[in-house]
Design a protein around this motif. Structure first.
Motif, short mmCIF file in Angstrom:
data_model
loop_
_atom_site.label_atom_id
_atom_site.label_comp_id
_atom_site.label_asym_id
_atom_site.label_seq_id
_atom_site.Cartn_x
_atom_site.Cartn_y
_atom_site.Cartn_z
N ARG A 90 0.81 -1.23 0.00
CA ARG A 90 0.00 0.00 0.00
C ARG A 90 0.84 1.27 0.00
N LYS A 91 1.90 1.31 0.80
CA LYS A 91 2.65 2.58 0.96
C LYS A 91 4.04 2.44 0.35
N GLY A 92 4.36 3.34 -0.55
CA GLY A 92 5.64 3.32 -1.24
C GLY A 92 5.71 4.53 -2.15
N TRP A 109 4.24 11.73 -2.53
CA TRP A 109 3.57 13.02 -2.72
C TRP A 109 3.26 13.65 -1.36
N LYS A 110 2.82 12.82 -0.42
CA LYS A 110 2.56 13.34 0.94
C LYS A 110 3.87 13.88 1.53
N TRP A 111 4.93 13.13 1.36
CA TRP A 111 6.24 13.54 1.87
C TRP A 111 6.65 14.90 1.29
N ASP A 128 7.16 7.56 14.41
CA ASP A 128 6.24 7.56 13.27
C ASP A 128 5.12 6.57 13.60
N ILE A 129 4.00 7.12 14.07
CA ILE A 129 2.92 6.26 14.59
C ILE A 129 1.97 5.89 13.46
N GLY A 130 1.73 4.59 13.29
CA GLY A 130 0.89 4.14 12.16
C GLY A 130 1.68 4.25 10.88
N CYS A 131 2.91 3.72 10.91
CA CYS A 131 3.88 3.97 9.83
C CYS A 131 3.67 3.08 8.61
N GLY A 132 2.75 2.11 8.68
CA GLY A 132 2.55 1.22 7.53
C GLY A 132 3.83 0.47 7.21
N SER A 133 4.18 0.40 5.93
CA SER A 133 5.37 -0.33 5.50
C SER A 133 6.67 0.31 5.99
N GLY A 150 9.23 3.45 14.11
CA GLY A 150 7.89 3.35 13.51
C GLY A 150 7.11 2.30 14.29
N ILE A 151 5.81 2.53 14.46
CA ILE A 151 4.99 1.46 15.05
C ILE A 151 3.74 1.28 14.19
N ASP A 152 3.33 0.03 14.04
CA ASP A 152 2.10 -0.27 13.31
C ASP A 152 1.64 -1.67 13.72
N PRO A 153 0.36 -1.81 14.10
CA PRO A 153 -0.10 -3.12 14.56
C PRO A 153 -0.41 -4.10 13.43
N THR A 154 -0.39 -3.64 12.17
CA THR A 154 -0.77 -4.53 11.06
C THR A 154 0.46 -5.31 10.58
N MET A 155 0.43 -6.61 10.82
CA MET A 155 1.64 -7.43 10.65
C MET A 155 2.20 -7.42 9.23
N PRO A 177 5.78 -4.04 15.67
CA PRO A 177 4.37 -4.42 15.51
C PRO A 177 3.54 -4.04 16.74
N LEU A 178 3.34 -2.75 16.92
CA LEU A 178 2.64 -2.25 18.10
C LEU A 178 1.62 -1.21 17.71
N GLY A 179 0.55 -1.11 18.50
CA GLY A 179 -0.40 -0.01 18.36
C GLY A 179 -0.03 1.09 19.33
N ILE A 180 -0.56 2.26 19.11
CA ILE A 180 -0.21 3.41 19.95
C ILE A 180 -0.55 3.16 21.41
N ASP A 181 -1.61 2.38 21.68
CA ASP A 181 -2.00 2.14 23.07
C ASP A 181 -0.97 1.30 23.83
N MET A 196 0.15 10.22 10.91
CA MET A 196 -0.39 10.50 9.56
C MET A 196 -1.37 9.38 9.20
N GLY A 197 -2.60 9.80 8.90
CA GLY A 197 -3.62 8.83 8.50
C GLY A 197 -4.15 8.03 9.68
N LEU A 198 -4.16 8.61 10.87
CA LEU A 198 -4.53 7.83 12.05
C LEU A 198 -5.64 8.49 12.88
N LEU A 199 -5.65 9.83 12.94
CA LEU A 199 -6.59 10.50 13.86
C LEU A 199 -8.03 10.06 13.62
N TYR A 200 -8.42 9.94 12.36
CA TYR A 200 -9.83 9.59 12.07
C TYR A 200 -10.17 8.14 12.45
N HIS A 201 -9.14 7.34 12.68
CA HIS A 201 -9.38 5.96 13.13
C HIS A 201 -9.50 5.87 14.65
C1 LIG Z 1 -3.96 5.27 6.54
S1 LIG Z 1 -2.60 4.35 7.09
C2 LIG Z 1 -1.36 5.61 7.12
C3 LIG Z 1 0.05 5.10 6.87
C4 LIG Z 1 1.13 6.20 6.82
N1 LIG Z 1 1.28 6.83 8.12
C5 LIG Z 1 0.83 7.21 5.79
O1 LIG Z 1 0.49 8.34 6.14
O2 LIG Z 1 0.95 6.91 4.59
C6 LIG Z 1 -2.96 4.09 8.79
C7 LIG Z 1 -2.02 3.12 9.48
O3 LIG Z 1 -2.30 3.16 10.88
C8 LIG Z 1 -2.18 1.85 11.38
N2 LIG Z 1 -2.92 1.76 12.64
C9 LIG Z 1 -4.20 1.39 12.86
N3 LIG Z 1 -4.48 1.42 14.17
C10 LIG Z 1 -3.35 1.82 14.81
C11 LIG Z 1 -3.00 2.02 16.17
N4 LIG Z 1 -3.88 1.80 17.15
N5 LIG Z 1 -1.76 2.42 16.47
C12 LIG Z 1 -0.85 2.64 15.49
N6 LIG Z 1 -1.13 2.45 14.19
C13 LIG Z 1 -2.35 2.05 13.84
C14 LIG Z 1 -2.73 0.97 10.26
O4 LIG Z 1 -2.27 -0.36 10.35
C15 LIG Z 1 -2.20 1.69 9.02
O5 LIG Z 1 -0.98 1.19 8.60
#
Ligand SMILES: C[S@@+](CC[C@H](N)C(=O)[O-])C[C@H]1O[C@@H](n2cnc3c(N)ncnc32)[C@H](O)[C@@H]1O
Length: 322
Positions: A90-92, A109-111, A128-133, A150-155, A177-181, A196-201
């Motif tokens: 997904r991210k590259g 482009w985001k960078w 870098d929280i939710g860093c994806g790849s 970087g941390i991201d819970p998605t293996m 492989p960790l979530g922010i919590d 980045m890409g996390l607040l709305y989740h």
């Molecule tokens: C929309 S992607 C954004 C990836 C990258 N930061 C970017 O901006 O391109 C959101 C990422 O947040 C991760 N994520 C989901 N819940 C999370 C949590 N509780 N803590 C940290 N990361 C989380 C997802 O696995 C996903 O990789």
């Protein structure tokens, strides 16, 4: 799969105790007990061609690792076969021994939108929280950050980091492989924190802003990228059901609302440095990400709307100081 370098870096941040507690957690996460595909991924990494890339350049739009001539024809075939085990990319993008991994997102482009405005990363400790790849984490290191966690819970995304690390071999970047919590409370040690890409989740967006603040040292910088709405649609959109087919989108504020939240949580120097409506050139289906993508989530008769009738995805990048 992590070396002592990770624990040395954590010790430098004053986090050796957490490092010690983390070791068993990381071992459990990197096992088939945690994810059924883990053994398949680990085997694919073990089968990656033995090669030393003649160049590594983290400062390119497509992170460059090696050149085509570094591998034999047989090794090229094997590389492609192994890389396919890590679909969806997904991210590259990445350029690995001459193979362009055209990811769903043009994350470069985001960078490019943020790099000129943020505090220069040179010598900084970055989270870098939710860093994806780890694509942006690598770019941060390319911008001379001293250490990027970087941390991201998605293996699957963490495994994509290991694929790149196998060749890049730079222990100043670690993806866990960790979530922010799972971060300890009150880290108070990072010079720059990216969300980045996390607040709305997050169910409670203001609590998320507070968590981010507690990771920063005093006067450290937050780089926050998230979905926003135009003010004409109100202060904050709370989607009922899905938003752009995503199930877990809780709130999409206007820029003014977001600025207000940041100030209420005690941030200084709050400013918006970019607003951008996501285009179908930036997020799309590719050979390396064959599932549906943005164009499938937009109303075919009105691309200004999602299939659910909400405003189409628009993203803002905010900077703020602790
Ligand atoms: C929309 S992607 C954004 C990836 C990258 N930061 C970017 O901006 O391109 C959101 C990422 O947040 C991760 N994520 C989901 N819940 C999370 C949590 N509780 N803590 C940290 N990361 C989380 C997802 O696995 C996903 O990789």
């Amino acid at each position: 799969m992590y070396s002592h370098h990770l624990f040395d870096q954590l010790a430098e941040l004053g986090l050796s105790e957490w490092g010690a507690r983390l070791e068993p957690v990381l071992s459990q996460r990197l096992s088939a007990r945690h994810h059924g595909d883990f053994d398949k991924w680990q085997a694919a990494i073990a089968r990656l061609p033995e090669a030393i890339p003649t160049l590594v350049d983290l400062n390119q739009s497509a992170i460059e690792i090696g050149i085509a001539a570094d591998l034999s024809a047989e090794q090229h075939n094997s590389l492609l076969e192994q890389l396919r085990q890590f679909h969806p990319w997904r991210k590259g993008p990445f350029n690995l021994f001459g193979h362009y991994i055209d990811t769903e997102w043009r994350s470069d482009w985001k960078w490019d939108r943020l790099v000129k405005d943020i505090a220069p990363l040179s010598g900084r400790k970055v989270l870098d929280i939710g860093c994806g790849s780890g694509y942006h984490s690598w770019r941060m290191r390319g911008a001379a950050a001293d250490f990027v966690l970087g941390i991201d819970p998605t293996m699957i995304f963490v495994m994509q980091y290991f694929v790149m690390q196998r060749y890049i071999q730079d222990y100043h970047v670690a993806v866990l492989p960790l979530g922010i919590d799972e971060l300890p409370d009150q880290l108070n040690c990072f010079d720059s924190v990216f969300s980045m890409g996390l607040l709305y989740h997050r169910r409670d967006p203001k609590a998320h802003l507070q968590e981010l603040k507690s990771c920063l040292r005093d006067e450290g910088e937050l780089i926050l990228e998230t979905l926003v709405i135009d003010e004409e649609f109100g202060d904050v959109l709370i989607p009922e059901g899905r938003y752009a087919q995503m199930r877990n989108v809780w709130s999409i504020p206007s820029i003014k609302t977001l600025e207000g939240w940041l100030k209420q949580e005690g941030y200084n120097k709050v400013r918006c440095i970019d607003v951008n409506v996501t285009s179908i050139e930036e997020q799309r289906t590719t050979e390396w990400m064959q599932f549906q993508s943005l164009s499938d989530y937009l109303d075919s008769s009105d691309p200004g709307k999602t299939t659910e009738g909400y405003p189409a995805p628009m993203r803002a990048i905010m900077l703020a100081e602790k």
